[in-house]
Design an enzyme around this catalytic site. Structure first.
Site, PDB file in Angstrom:
ATOM      1  N   GLY A   1      10.957 -37.861 -12.546  1.00 35.16           N
ATOM      2  CA  GLY A   1      11.313 -38.178 -13.922  1.00 35.16           C
ATOM      3  C   GLY A   1      11.167 -39.654 -14.230  1.00 35.16           C
ATOM      4  O   GLY A   1      10.717 -40.042 -15.317  1.00 35.16           O
TER       5      GLY A   1
ATOM      6  N   HIS B   1       8.824 -33.783  -4.592  1.00 35.41           N
ATOM      7  CA  HIS B   1       7.673 -34.366  -5.268  1.00 35.41           C
ATOM      8  C   HIS B   1       6.415 -34.393  -4.397  1.00 35.41           C
ATOM      9  O   HIS B   1       5.390 -34.934  -4.823  1.00 35.41           O
ATOM     10  CB  HIS B   1       8.018 -35.785  -5.729  1.00 35.41           C
TER      11      HIS B   1
ATOM     12  N   ASP C   1      11.373 -43.351  -3.734  1.00 37.55           N
ATOM     13  CA  ASP C   1      11.997 -42.037  -3.920  1.00 37.55           C
ATOM     14  C   ASP C   1      11.254 -41.030  -3.052  1.00 37.55           C
ATOM     15  O   ASP C   1      10.206 -40.507  -3.423  1.00 37.55           O
ATOM     16  CB  ASP C   1      11.946 -41.611  -5.385  1.00 37.55           C
TER      17      ASP C   1
ATOM     18  N   ILE D   1       6.712 -31.434  -8.331  1.00 38.47           N
ATOM     19  CA  ILE D   1       6.777 -31.962  -9.693  1.00 38.47           C
ATOM     20  C   ILE D   1       6.781 -33.490  -9.661  1.00 38.47           C
ATOM     21  O   ILE D   1       7.046 -34.113  -8.626  1.00 38.47           O
ATOM     22  CB  ILE D   1       8.031 -31.451 -10.433  1.00 38.47           C
TER      23      ILE D   1
END
Length: 284
Positions: free
Chosen positions: A210, A192, A187, A207
């Site tokens: 998830g 991120h 990803d 961040i």
């Protein structure tokens, strides 16, 4: 362009051949925080190839992370990628995932729901090899501004919250570089890693993925209540309720049940702000 639910649901599944080996599994496990302490025999089940098992959440990154959003290019789904949010994830494994393997993976739109001001698209990815089915992934994708196309509203009921104090609570620190390590499993979203990109998206800094929080949680549950035996996990579902910042501490509360463990995950330093909700791990 409005979503054409009929076209999306009728489209032929996309098919791809994927493969993985122990290096991919080791990298994924390190990406979700395995290996602390590095010499702990319980951690070596995730970090040493001679003892290696595969946590079922690996299914979300097998094939370089194509499972979560593999159906977004289906006919009838022409949406702005900036408007999508990963709302929830369910992984069901049909048998333990081998350390080294290959599979045929098919991706399709399993459902499209009209929520009025938004749409929810359920992307289903199934994988199997010569011995039969391996796993089924369902990713729920929330698309802002794409509702109102006249489709079914879909289910709205949520599971009741667990009652009483948790049976176990684990506090899991997240490394400052956790997102940088996790993204190597496939990803590559700059949200991120790139502070400027994160700021443009409304965040003070990058961040955590998830699905990284999802994997951290499944490992904590496996180690705490399933004797560290990943082969006992048969399914894990969750709803993404908030963000995690690298460097924070996850507070993972668990309620044991007959064949199912209920879980709630919060950010400890932010007054237990919800991170994962409606979470359950099914097991043998």
């Amino acid at each position: 362009m409005p979503i054409d639910a009929r076209a999306a649901l009728a489209a032929e599944p996309r098919r791809a051949e994927i493969a993985w080996n122990h290096k991919d599994v080791l990298l994924y496990h390190l990406g979700i925080g395995a290996g602390r302490p590095a010499t702990d025999p319980r951690e070596l089940r995730y970090t040493l190839e001679s003892r290696l098992q595969v946590l079922p959440s690996f299914a979300t990154v097998a094939g370089a992370g194509t499972a979560a959003f593999g159906g977004m290019g289906a006919p009838g789904i022409d949406v702005d990628r900036a408007a999508i949010l990963h709302g929830g994830q369910t992984v069901r494994v049909h048998r333990p995932i081998p350390v080294t393997g290959s599979a045929v993976q098919t991706s399709k739109v399993a459902a499209v729901y009209d929520k009025g001001k938004a749409a929810v698209i359920v992307l289903r990815t199934e994988a199997g090899d010569d011995d039969g089915p391996l796993w089924t992934n369902d990713a729920e994708i929330f698309v802002r501004g794409e509702g109102g196309f006249g489709g079914e509203r879909g289910p709205s009921a949520r599971p009741d919250a667990p009652q009483g104090p948790p049976d176990h609570t684990v506090e899991q620190p997240v490394r400052e570089d956790q997102a940088l390590l996790y993204r190597l499993s496939g990803d590559w979203n700059p949200l991120h890693a790139d502070p400027a990109f994160a700021e443009s998206a409304g965040f003070d800094r990058p961040i955590l993925h998830g699905l990284c929080t999802y994997g951290i949680t499944l490992k904590a549950v496996t180690d705490t209540l399933l004797d560290g035996d990943a082969s006992r996990v048969t399914a894990c579902r969750t709803r993404f309720a908030g963000v995690v910042l690298p460097g924070e501490t996850l507070r993972i509360r668990m309620w044991a049940g007959d064949g199912r463990i209920r879980v709630a995950v919060t950010a400890a330093e932010r007054n237990d702000a919800p991170v994962l909700a409606d979470t359950a791990v099914e097991h043998s």
